[in-house]
Each structure stands twice: as structure tokens, then as C-alpha cells.
Scaffold this motif. Sequence first.
Motif, PDB file in Angstrom:
ATOM      1  N   VAL A 168      42.712  35.224   1.892  1.00  0.00           N
ATOM      2  CA  VAL A 168      44.161  35.434   1.961  1.00  0.00           C
ATOM      3  C   VAL A 168      44.815  34.217   2.594  1.00  0.00           C
ATOM      4  CG1 VAL A 168      45.988  36.856   2.965  1.00  0.00           C
ATOM      5  CG2 VAL A 168      43.884  37.934   2.119  1.00  0.00           C
ATOM      6  N   HIS A 169      45.895  33.732   1.994  1.00  0.00           N
ATOM      7  CA  HIS A 169      46.619  32.611   2.584  1.00  0.00           C
ATOM      8  C   HIS A 169      48.117  32.906   2.591  1.00  0.00           C
ATOM      9  CE1 HIS A 169      46.825  31.750  -1.712  1.00  0.00           C
ATOM     10  NE2 HIS A 169      47.777  30.881  -1.493  1.00  0.00           N
ATOM     11  N   ARG A 170      48.876  31.986   3.181  1.00  0.00           N
ATOM     12  CA  ARG A 170      50.300  32.255   3.472  1.00  0.00           C
ATOM     13  C   ARG A 170      50.410  33.541   4.288  1.00  0.00           C
ATOM     14  NH1 ARG A 170      50.771  27.669   2.555  1.00  0.00           N
ATOM     15  NH2 ARG A 170      52.063  26.661   0.973  1.00  0.00           N
ATOM     16  N   GLY A 171      49.731  33.534   5.398  1.00  0.00           N
ATOM     17  CA  GLY A 171      49.620  34.724   6.233  1.00  0.00           C
ATOM     18  C   GLY A 171      48.151  35.041   6.420  1.00  0.00           C
ATOM     19  N   ARG A 224      48.085  45.322   6.072  1.00  0.00           N
ATOM     20  CA  ARG A 224      49.261  46.135   6.414  1.00  0.00           C
ATOM     21  C   ARG A 224      49.387  46.299   7.927  1.00  0.00           C
ATOM     22  NH1 ARG A 224      48.542  50.609   1.656  1.00  0.00           N
ATOM     23  NH2 ARG A 224      50.015  49.702   0.172  1.00  0.00           N
ATOM     24  N   ILE A 225      48.252  46.524   8.578  1.00  0.00           N
ATOM     25  CA  ILE A 225      48.256  46.671  10.043  1.00  0.00           C
ATOM     26  C   ILE A 225      48.700  45.365  10.704  1.00  0.00           C
ATOM     27  CG2 ILE A 225      46.779  46.992  12.061  1.00  0.00           C
ATOM     28  CD1 ILE A 225      45.072  48.893  10.241  1.00  0.00           C
ATOM     29  N   LEU A 226      48.122  44.254  10.253  1.00  0.00           N
ATOM     30  CA  LEU A 226      48.469  42.954  10.839  1.00  0.00           C
ATOM     31  C   LEU A 226      49.923  42.592  10.556  1.00  0.00           C
ATOM     32  CD1 LEU A 226      45.247  40.912   9.953  1.00  0.00           C
ATOM     33  CD2 LEU A 226      45.837  41.967  12.151  1.00  0.00           C
ATOM     34  N   TRP A 227      50.378  42.858   9.336  1.00  0.00           N
ATOM     35  CA  TRP A 227      51.753  42.537   8.972  1.00  0.00           C
ATOM     36  C   TRP A 227      52.747  43.308   9.837  1.00  0.00           C
ATOM     37  CZ3 TRP A 227      55.891  45.268   6.731  1.00  0.00           C
ATOM     38  CH2 TRP A 227      56.944  44.474   6.267  1.00  0.00           C
ATOM     39  N   LYS A 228      52.439  44.581  10.042  1.00  0.00           N
ATOM     40  CA  LYS A 228      53.328  45.407  10.857  1.00  0.00           C
ATOM     41  C   LYS A 228      53.379  44.915  12.297  1.00  0.00           C
ATOM     42  CE  LYS A 228      54.227  50.235  12.091  1.00  0.00           C
ATOM     43  NZ  LYS A 228      53.771  51.641  11.927  1.00  0.00           N
ATOM     44  N   TYR A 269      52.527  41.728  13.513  1.00  0.00           N
ATOM     45  CA  TYR A 269      52.902  40.338  13.760  1.00  0.00           C
ATOM     46  C   TYR A 269      54.159  39.882  13.020  1.00  0.00           C
ATOM     47  CZ  TYR A 269      48.499  39.746  16.205  1.00  0.00           C
ATOM     48  OH  TYR A 269      47.472  39.846  17.087  1.00  0.00           O
ATOM     49  N   TYR A 270      54.479  40.523  11.919  1.00  0.00           N
ATOM     50  CA  TYR A 270      55.617  40.035  11.134  1.00  0.00           C
ATOM     51  C   TYR A 270      56.804  40.984  11.159  1.00  0.00           C
ATOM     52  CZ  TYR A 270      52.288  36.653   9.306  1.00  0.00           C
ATOM     53  OH  TYR A 270      51.360  35.659   9.199  1.00  0.00           O
ATOM     54  N   GLN A 271      56.532  42.282  11.393  1.00  0.00           N
ATOM     55  CA  GLN A 271      57.617  43.257  11.366  1.00  0.00           C
ATOM     56  C   GLN A 271      58.231  43.467  12.742  1.00  0.00           C
ATOM     57  OE1 GLN A 271      56.532  47.083   9.758  1.00  0.00           O
ATOM     58  NE2 GLN A 271      58.203  47.077   8.324  1.00  0.00           N
TER      59      GLN A 271
END
Length: 205
Positions: A35-38, A196-200, A202-204
Motif C-alpha cells: 500500500v502506498h500514498r498512506g 480502515r482502523i489506521l485511517w480512522k 491517523y487521518y480522520q
Amino acid sequence: MDVEEMEKMLKPRGEVSIIGCGRLGVRVTFDLLEVHRGGVEKVYVFDNAKIEENDVVHRRLGGKVGEYKVDFIKRFFGDRVEAFRENITKDNLHLIKGDVAIIAIAGGDTIPTTRAIINYCKERGIKTIGTNGVFGIEEKIKVCDAKYAKGPAKFLNLDEEGHIVVGTEKFIRDFEPITPYTLDEIAKRMVIECLRILWKKYYQS
């Protein structure tokens, strides 16, 4: 905000422990690190097994017979991976770290170890993802909370929500094989749930 600024914001973040680097665990590791761009910044891999002749997926990816599975992953990805040549047991749970722990152990009665990992992680705020059956010739892969699982994960007997499981809901007693297509799809869904866990986090936030 221009594209360059947005790209800088989408740098890898978070850490994941992957417990078990067999046919499923190695797929999860490679997919997650691709996975890239994140994506994830650091991965900790745990397994004391060496690559054997029948470990086709490891060999296809470049692993050498006789090489520790975790060393192969470390060799491939470098500093993004920390390799531990040991299996996680009730006696070394303290080695687990990061934001998410993906449990991909197999063989024998894995329920007690899996339950111990889940309880340890829950106390420390580490989210957990595991399997719920990998058998079946052509099965739809299901994702749910283990508390409501109908497959093998129901034997974890978890009283509370929080452990995500992915699988076919099939048992070894169903006498169906484990196909590479099923493992590919389970790995895919595990990585998606992890992201989804990481996005929530670190990004949300």
C-alpha cells in the motif's frame, strides 16, 4: 492545498503486528506493505518457522528454502519490518506492539492463544483482526465481529465486541480444501479492515 502538499499528508502512519507468517500471514504482510500514498509505517512479524519446499507462496515471492519466514520478509522490505523468529504464546505477549494486531496463526488448537492475544491487546488499546475459517472451494468471504461469528471464531466465546474476523465460516470437519484464491481474498479483506482502523486513527482525527 496543492497536490504536493496532499502527497506529503499521505505518508505511511501507524504500526501493525502480524502474528504468523505462513500462507496467509505472508500474503497479508506483502499486501499491507505494498500500500502506498498512506498505508502502514512499520510492521512487526512473528513466526519461528523456516521456508520449506511446500511453502510455494513464499518461494514464489523470492523466499529460499531453509530461510526463516520472518527473515525473508525483512530481507524483502528492509527497515519497514522488524522480524521476530518466535511464535507468540501466552508467555511473550509483551512483544506485540502497534495499533493493530493481525492474527494469522494456524495448526492445532489456536483458540487459547488467540484469546490470550485478544485480551492482551484489548487492555492496551491495540485493535485485533483474525480468521474465521479458511476452508472451502468457492466461498464468499465474510467479515464480522467475532461476538456474532457463526464459524470457528464462535469458539473464542468473546463477551464483548471489538475483534474483527474474516473467513469462510467453514471448519476442517467440512473436508474442503484451502485454496490460494480463498487465502488471497481473506488477506485482502484483512488488509482493508486494518487500513480502515489506521485511517480512522491517523487521518480522520
